[in-house]
Design a protein around this motif. Structure first.
Motif, PDB file in Angstrom:
ATOM      1  N   ARG A 262      38.566  33.017  47.766  1.00  0.00           N
ATOM      2  CA  ARG A 262      39.532  34.086  47.969  1.00  0.00           C
ATOM      3  C   ARG A 262      39.057  35.434  47.426  1.00  0.00           C
ATOM      4  NH1 ARG A 262      42.654  29.515  46.857  1.00  0.00           N
ATOM      5  NH2 ARG A 262      44.270  29.066  48.424  1.00  0.00           N
ATOM      6  N   MET A 263      37.958  35.443  46.673  1.00  0.00           N
ATOM      7  CA  MET A 263      37.450  36.670  46.077  1.00  0.00           C
ATOM      8  C   MET A 263      35.932  36.652  46.119  1.00  0.00           C
ATOM      9  SD  MET A 263      38.202  38.155  42.209  1.00  0.00           S
ATOM     10  CE  MET A 263      39.918  38.535  42.545  1.00  0.00           C
ATOM     11  N   SER A 264      35.325  37.787  46.446  1.00  0.00           N
ATOM     12  CA  SER A 264      33.869  37.848  46.533  1.00  0.00           C
ATOM     13  C   SER A 264      33.246  37.621  45.159  1.00  0.00           C
ATOM     14  CB  SER A 264      33.428  39.210  47.072  1.00  0.00           C
ATOM     15  OG  SER A 264      33.690  40.234  46.126  1.00  0.00           O
ATOM     16  N   VAL A 265      31.980  37.198  45.166  1.00  0.00           N
ATOM     17  CA  VAL A 265      31.272  36.961  43.913  1.00  0.00           C
ATOM     18  C   VAL A 265      31.227  38.237  43.073  1.00  0.00           C
ATOM     19  CG1 VAL A 265      29.060  36.327  42.878  1.00  0.00           C
ATOM     20  CG2 VAL A 265      29.872  35.108  44.902  1.00  0.00           C
ATOM     21  N   PHE A 266      30.938  39.364  43.732  1.00  0.00           N
ATOM     22  CA  PHE A 266      30.843  40.629  42.995  1.00  0.00           C
ATOM     23  C   PHE A 266      32.168  41.001  42.350  1.00  0.00           C
ATOM     24  CE2 PHE A 266      31.438  45.239  42.834  1.00  0.00           C
ATOM     25  CZ  PHE A 266      30.376  45.599  42.012  1.00  0.00           C
ATOM     26  N   LEU A 267      33.261  40.921  43.116  1.00  0.00           N
ATOM     27  CA  LEU A 267      34.571  41.300  42.574  1.00  0.00           C
ATOM     28  C   LEU A 267      34.994  40.347  41.460  1.00  0.00           C
ATOM     29  CD1 LEU A 267      36.875  43.299  42.846  1.00  0.00           C
ATOM     30  CD2 LEU A 267      37.928  41.776  44.545  1.00  0.00           C
ATOM     31  N   PHE A 268      34.729  39.065  41.657  1.00  0.00           N
ATOM     32  CA  PHE A 268      35.058  38.072  40.636  1.00  0.00           C
ATOM     33  C   PHE A 268      34.303  38.370  39.341  1.00  0.00           C
ATOM     34  CE2 PHE A 268      34.669  33.960  38.492  1.00  0.00           C
ATOM     35  CZ  PHE A 268      35.939  33.429  38.632  1.00  0.00           C
ATOM     36  N   THR A 269      33.013  38.683  39.468  1.00  0.00           N
ATOM     37  CA  THR A 269      32.177  38.975  38.300  1.00  0.00           C
ATOM     38  C   THR A 269      32.588  40.272  37.617  1.00  0.00           C
ATOM     39  OG1 THR A 269      30.312  37.849  39.363  1.00  0.00           O
ATOM     40  CG2 THR A 269      29.793  39.297  37.508  1.00  0.00           C
ATOM     41  N   ALA A 270      33.009  41.246  38.403  1.00  0.00           N
ATOM     42  CA  ALA A 270      33.325  42.570  37.852  1.00  0.00           C
ATOM     43  C   ALA A 270      34.721  42.661  37.245  1.00  0.00           C
ATOM     44  CB  ALA A 270      33.183  43.632  38.945  1.00  0.00           C
ATOM     45  N   THR A 271      35.619  41.746  37.609  1.00  0.00           N
ATOM     46  CA  THR A 271      37.008  41.852  37.133  1.00  0.00           C
ATOM     47  C   THR A 271      37.461  40.641  36.317  1.00  0.00           C
ATOM     48  OG1 THR A 271      37.810  40.933  39.238  1.00  0.00           O
ATOM     49  CG2 THR A 271      37.655  43.343  39.056  1.00  0.00           C
ATOM     50  N   ILE A 272      37.473  39.476  36.942  1.00  0.00           N
ATOM     51  CA  ILE A 272      38.026  38.288  36.292  1.00  0.00           C
ATOM     52  C   ILE A 272      37.187  37.852  35.092  1.00  0.00           C
ATOM     53  CG2 ILE A 272      38.699  35.885  36.613  1.00  0.00           C
ATOM     54  CD1 ILE A 272      40.415  37.927  38.119  1.00  0.00           C
ATOM     55  N   VAL A 273      35.865  37.828  35.262  1.00  0.00           N
ATOM     56  CA  VAL A 273      34.979  37.341  34.194  1.00  0.00           C
ATOM     57  C   VAL A 273      35.078  38.188  32.923  1.00  0.00           C
ATOM     58  CG1 VAL A 273      32.575  36.931  33.534  1.00  0.00           C
ATOM     59  CG2 VAL A 273      33.400  36.192  35.775  1.00  0.00           C
ATOM     60  N   PRO A 274      34.952  39.528  32.985  1.00  0.00           N
ATOM     61  CA  PRO A 274      35.057  40.304  31.748  1.00  0.00           C
ATOM     62  C   PRO A 274      36.460  40.271  31.155  1.00  0.00           C
ATOM     63  CG  PRO A 274      34.906  41.764  33.640  1.00  0.00           C
ATOM     64  CD  PRO A 274      34.607  40.387  34.135  1.00  0.00           C
ATOM     65  N   LEU A 275      37.478  40.141  32.002  1.00  0.00           N
ATOM     66  CA  LEU A 275      38.857  40.091  31.492  1.00  0.00           C
ATOM     67  C   LEU A 275      39.083  38.846  30.639  1.00  0.00           C
ATOM     68  CD1 LEU A 275      41.665  41.412  31.549  1.00  0.00           C
ATOM     69  CD2 LEU A 275      42.179  40.024  33.564  1.00  0.00           C
ATOM     70  N   ILE A 276      38.641  37.686  31.149  1.00  0.00           N
ATOM     71  CA  ILE A 276      38.803  36.449  30.380  1.00  0.00           C
ATOM     72  C   ILE A 276      37.870  36.456  29.177  1.00  0.00           C
ATOM     73  CG2 ILE A 276      38.638  33.926  30.451  1.00  0.00           C
ATOM     74  CD1 ILE A 276      39.337  34.045  33.407  1.00  0.00           C
ATOM     75  N   GLY A 277      36.658  36.997  29.348  1.00  0.00           N
ATOM     76  CA  GLY A 277      35.751  37.129  28.204  1.00  0.00           C
ATOM     77  C   GLY A 277      36.359  37.998  27.117  1.00  0.00           C
ATOM     78  N   PHE A 278      36.985  39.101  27.519  1.00  0.00           N
ATOM     79  CA  PHE A 278      37.652  39.993  26.563  1.00  0.00           C
ATOM     80  C   PHE A 278      38.730  39.239  25.793  1.00  0.00           C
ATOM     81  CE2 PHE A 278      40.967  43.010  25.395  1.00  0.00           C
ATOM     82  CZ  PHE A 278      40.236  44.033  24.797  1.00  0.00           C
TER      83      PHE A 278
END
Length: 261
Positions: A132-148
């Motif tokens: 449902r989400m491109s690799v780039f968008l997933f990496t740029a938004t979801i990943v840093p948010l959960i990492g934060f």
């Protein structure tokens, strides 16, 4: 703090082994290691810093086990891990600015929602679904948010990564688990670097618990790869609910304080 007695170190090693086993399958290892260190008399700040050190061994061990079996390609997914580490480092740095009480208050409800989602959605298995989400968008938004979030607070990070991979990236449960461990390793690295700079890491405790985490994660990842969604889904549900109950059982939980329970 004063040198820790041998029996306390054995207790922490066993707690870390159990945490590594559970965390490599469903996340939530901090639910075991953090209370164990507090019971052992380790101050809260040193507990957080040391927990990140020993967590490196568990998440790293599980990541290697999944990578060897071909469930995650380290070279391809390394950018995601780096982004997770950067997000977590910022989270650890800004922990005093972020409203921690609000996070603590809403977290039990988020964990229960995750448990309900995985428990009641019958078609979640080991087969990949539509992304449902491109690799780039997933990496740029979801990943840093959960990492934060992992750097700021931490409990439930694995469950959030799992939910994101299954619902947004379309991963099957086993593949999501494998990738979750890699990104969790990245977030552990980022937060650990900050805590190390602040000098709040107890090396002896962290390395002893790290050995327990490593062995537990090796055992847990093998169980997960052998049984797939059949073991991962129920353990994820149970772990999420147990963590929610554990958080609400704390008399200092903000919601209990606000409501006067």
């Amino acid at each position: 703090m004063a040198d820790i007695a041998l029996h306390i170190l054995v207790f922490l090693f066993l707690a870390a082994f159990l945490a590594g086993f559970i965390d490599s399958i469903a996340g939530g290892g901090g639910m075991i290691t953090i209370p164990a260190m507090l019971i052992a008399g380790i101050p809260p700040l040193e507990t957080l810093g040391t927990n990140k050190l020993q967590s490196l061994f568990g998440s790293g061990s599980a990541t290697l086990a999944y990578a060897r079996a071909g469930h995650v390609r380290l070279r391809e997914q390394m950018p995601m891990a780096v982004v997770s580490a950067v997000g977590s480092a910022f989270g650890a740095l800004l922990a005093t600015v972020v409203p921690g009480d609000v996070l603590k208050a809403i977290l039990p409800f988020l964990l229960v929602a995750i448990a309900v989602y995985f428990g009641l959605k019958p078609n979640i298995g080991d087969v990949d679904k539509h992304r449902r989400m491109s690799v780039f968008l997933f990496t740029a938004t979801i990943v840093p948010l959960i990492g934060f979030y992992d750097g700021v607070f931490g409990p439930g990070t694995g469950s959030f990564f799992m939910l994101a991979f299954v619902t947004l990236a379309g991963f099957g449960v086993l593949k999501a688990t494998a990738h979750t461990k890699l990104l969790n390793f990245g977030s552990n690295v980022g937060a650990f670097a900050v805590f190390l700079a602040y000098g709040v890491v107890l090396w002896k405790v962290g390395l002893v618990m790290g050995a327990g985490q490593f062995l537990g994660a090796q055992a847990g990842s093998r169980v997960a790869m052998k049984n797939g969604a059949r073991i991962i889904k129920p353990l994820l549900v149970v772990t999420s609910i147990a963590l929610a109950i554990r958080l609400m059982a704390d008399p200092s939980h903000p919601l209990r304080v606000w409501l006067g329970w």
